[in-house]
Design a protein around this motif. Sequence first.
Motif, mmCIF file in Angstrom:
data_model
loop_
_atom_site.group_PDB
_atom_site.id
_atom_site.type_symbol
_atom_site.label_atom_id
_atom_site.label_comp_id
_atom_site.label_asym_id
_atom_site.label_seq_id
_atom_site.Cartn_x
_atom_site.Cartn_y
_atom_site.Cartn_z
ATOM 1 N N GLY A 118 0.809 -1.211 0.000
ATOM 2 C CA GLY A 118 0.000 0.000 0.000
ATOM 3 C C GLY A 118 0.841 1.259 0.000
ATOM 4 O O GLY A 118 0.561 2.226 -0.730
ATOM 5 N N GLY A 119 1.908 1.269 0.803
ATOM 6 C CA GLY A 119 2.788 2.437 0.841
ATOM 7 C C GLY A 119 3.525 2.652 -0.471
ATOM 8 O O GLY A 119 3.704 3.787 -0.918
ATOM 9 N N GLN A 120 3.952 1.560 -1.109
ATOM 10 C CA GLN A 120 4.634 1.680 -2.401
ATOM 11 C C GLN A 120 3.685 2.209 -3.470
ATOM 12 O O GLN A 120 4.074 3.043 -4.300
ATOM 13 N N ARG A 121 2.441 1.727 -3.469
ATOM 14 C CA ARG A 121 1.469 2.234 -4.452
ATOM 15 C C ARG A 121 1.236 3.731 -4.263
ATOM 16 O O ARG A 121 1.122 4.475 -5.241
ATOM 17 N N GLN A 122 1.157 4.162 -3.013
ATOM 18 C CA GLN A 122 0.941 5.583 -2.780
ATOM 19 C C GLN A 122 2.142 6.405 -3.225
ATOM 20 O O GLN A 122 1.995 7.514 -3.745
ATOM 21 N N ARG A 123 3.347 5.879 -3.077
ATOM 22 C CA ARG A 123 4.544 6.580 -3.551
ATOM 23 C C ARG A 123 4.566 6.659 -5.074
ATOM 24 O O ARG A 123 5.016 7.664 -5.643
ATOM 25 N N VAL A 124 4.075 5.609 -5.741
ATOM 26 C CA VAL A 124 3.966 5.672 -7.206
ATOM 27 C C VAL A 124 2.995 6.777 -7.608
ATOM 28 O O VAL A 124 3.245 7.539 -8.553
ATOM 29 N N MET A 125 1.882 6.893 -6.882
ATOM 30 C CA MET A 125 0.928 7.966 -7.161
ATOM 31 C C MET A 125 1.570 9.339 -6.977
ATOM 32 O O MET A 125 1.336 10.261 -7.760
ATOM 33 N N ILE A 126 2.398 9.481 -5.952
ATOM 34 C CA ILE A 126 3.091 10.755 -5.716
ATOM 35 C C ILE A 126 4.069 11.036 -6.854
ATOM 36 O O ILE A 126 4.175 12.165 -7.335
ATOM 37 N N ALA A 127 4.776 9.997 -7.295
ATOM 38 C CA ALA A 127 5.703 10.169 -8.422
ATOM 39 C C ALA A 127 4.952 10.623 -9.666
ATOM 40 O O ALA A 127 5.427 11.503 -10.411
ATOM 41 N N MET A 128 3.787 10.041 -9.925
ATOM 42 C CA MET A 128 2.980 10.455 -11.072
ATOM 43 C C MET A 128 2.560 11.915 -10.944
ATOM 44 O O MET A 128 2.586 12.682 -11.912
ATOM 45 N N ALA A 129 2.170 12.323 -9.718
ATOM 46 C CA ALA A 129 1.721 13.698 -9.504
ATOM 47 C C ALA A 129 2.856 14.701 -9.678
ATOM 48 O O ALA A 129 2.631 15.848 -10.084
ATOM 49 N N LEU A 130 4.100 14.271 -9.395
ATOM 50 C CA LEU A 130 5.253 15.174 -9.474
ATOM 51 C C LEU A 130 5.939 15.148 -10.839
ATOM 52 O O LEU A 130 6.888 15.904 -11.064
ATOM 53 N N ALA A 131 5.468 14.309 -11.746
ATOM 54 C CA ALA A 131 6.194 14.028 -12.992
ATOM 55 C C ALA A 131 6.517 15.277 -13.794
ATOM 56 O O ALA A 131 7.556 15.353 -14.443
ATOM 57 N N ASN A 132 5.630 16.269 -13.761
ATOM 58 C CA ASN A 132 5.830 17.461 -14.593
ATOM 59 C C ASN A 132 6.074 18.720 -13.772
ATOM 60 O O ASN A 132 5.735 19.832 -14.194
ATOM 61 N N ASP A 133 6.690 18.524 -12.594
ATOM 62 C CA ASP A 133 7.084 19.643 -11.726
ATOM 63 C C ASP A 133 5.930 20.616 -11.472
ATOM 64 O O ASP A 133 5.997 21.799 -11.832
ATOM 65 N N PRO A 134 4.848 20.144 -10.834
ATOM 66 C CA PRO A 134 3.699 21.036 -10.594
ATOM 67 C C PRO A 134 4.011 22.116 -9.569
ATOM 68 O O PRO A 134 4.940 21.985 -8.761
ATOM 69 N N GLN A 135 3.209 23.177 -9.614
ATOM 70 C CA GLN A 135 3.280 24.206 -8.578
ATOM 71 C C GLN A 135 2.368 23.864 -7.404
ATOM 72 O O GLN A 135 2.649 24.230 -6.264
ATOM 73 N N LEU A 136 1.262 23.187 -7.720
ATOM 74 C CA LEU A 136 0.245 22.864 -6.726
ATOM 75 C C LEU A 136 0.032 21.364 -6.687
ATOM 76 O O LEU A 136 -0.094 20.717 -7.733
ATOM 77 N N LEU A 137 -0.024 20.803 -5.475
ATOM 78 C CA LEU A 137 -0.278 19.384 -5.285
ATOM 79 C C LEU A 137 -1.559 19.223 -4.472
ATOM 80 O O LEU A 137 -1.672 19.764 -3.370
#
Length: 535
Positions: free
Chosen positions: A154-173
Amino acid sequence: MSLLRLRELSVWFDDPARPAVDRVSLDLDAGRMLALVGESGSGKSLTALSILDLLPGGAHRRARAIELDGDNVLDWPESRRRALRGGRIGTIFQEPLTALNPLHRVEKQIGEAIRVHQKLGGAAVRRRCLELLEQVDLPATADMLARYPHQLSGGQRQRVMIAMALANDPQLLIADEPTTALDVTIQETILELLKRLQRERHLGVLLISHDLGLVGRFAEDVAVMHQGRVVEYGDTDRVLNRPEHDYTRHLLAAEPGGRPRPTAPDAPVLLRAEHLEMHFSGRRRGWLGARETVAAVDGVSFDLRRGETLGVVGESGSGKSTLALILLRLIRARGKVVLLDQSLDTLSGRALRPWRKHMQVVFQDPYGSLNPRLTVHQAVEEGLRVHHKSLNADQRAERVRALLAEVGLPADSGDRYPHEFSGGQRQRIAIARALILEPDLLILDEPTSALDRSVQAQVLALLKDLQQRRGLSYLFISHDLKVVRAISHRLLVMRHGKVIEHGDTERVFEAPEQAYTRRLIEAAFNRDGKQAVAQ
């Protein structure tokens, strides 16, 4: 200037006069975390979806301004607003196992946003994926990129989701309940990771959560929502420690507390488990090597007395849910399970069926465990049709009506469908369905983890009351140690399939013998940096 600025945001479905989000105004600065808190239905997720322009069908949005870095996105064409999602705004959803595509490997899932927004391909995408894995503290290896979601914790899946969210250097998360289904220690590491990324990248983070302990530790600002409105808003320390609104005080008072009523000293043993073992095949060592054998449950023994609650805690993969399935005889294992002096491991098929009415189960997600095509009456009545065939329709209907009233549901509940109820009400329906056969034992597998704190308190009070009136025994599985402490007489701490600590709940909490148990307790109770005072 604020990174995110909302002004008079409203969302409604059928009637603009009855908005689900009512004139909400918020500001979020870069480098800060703003938490939205409130019960289910308060408008938290709809507020976040409005920012992303991802409202569900039938929903309507109106706002004076939704500004990102001083630019009002309401004035943008649809193509430009679409580019925000996964670009300047990253999103982490509540349940990664459903948010991730089960048919795609980690590399494809992370790389998709990079290909869409940056128009990269091939080796460049792989290099970026490996960089992101390293940033979210996952192994930056080809093996990790090649895994499917079901092969991750579960923790690894959530980290993958975070990696996806950060993929394009967002300003807002935007993080919508990112730790709800995770163990307390993993919750801590995920929020610490988000906090580190917030500082390093100067991110603005909008956190949606019902866990006020995590909010108090990690968020700089908090907005309390109730019935679509922001009723309190400001610095986290001030709002949580010196609340001004009655509803905020209500949320803070809803933290699990109290202790279970004592059991009779001469209560007989209802359930006995002896040396339970269950192994399964793991990953293969190389192409031609033998498969590893993993012990899901390894030599577990315990007794459960009538009218007693045994809490079972431990991190994901410790064997808690597998233990429940063994006790229910839904999977086969070595060892003995004795219920009411009958050894269940010697029974199968037709011989086992009459014993199933003596032990019932309530699952974590009542919406997923209830058939959406059956009315509540049909769902609750189903067990009577199987185990009490001598009852006629009127007799079954009377039992269902009485039980729905006992668990605190409205009189017209039987004619309605599961989707018409709130999360807490659906869990009451699941409890009624389990109780209709008048069992001796209820196995409760994470029954409150998806509920808000105030709803959790209501469900716990109901379970305590039912236990007192019916003499029920509970096996209560949870990763929430505050909830476990409030309801359990004894505690079983599991790790890697083994019981590493077992004893009276208060003794274990006050003087844990194992370092692992101490770590779990500290993660649950020390979120404000101080030892919690027993309530």
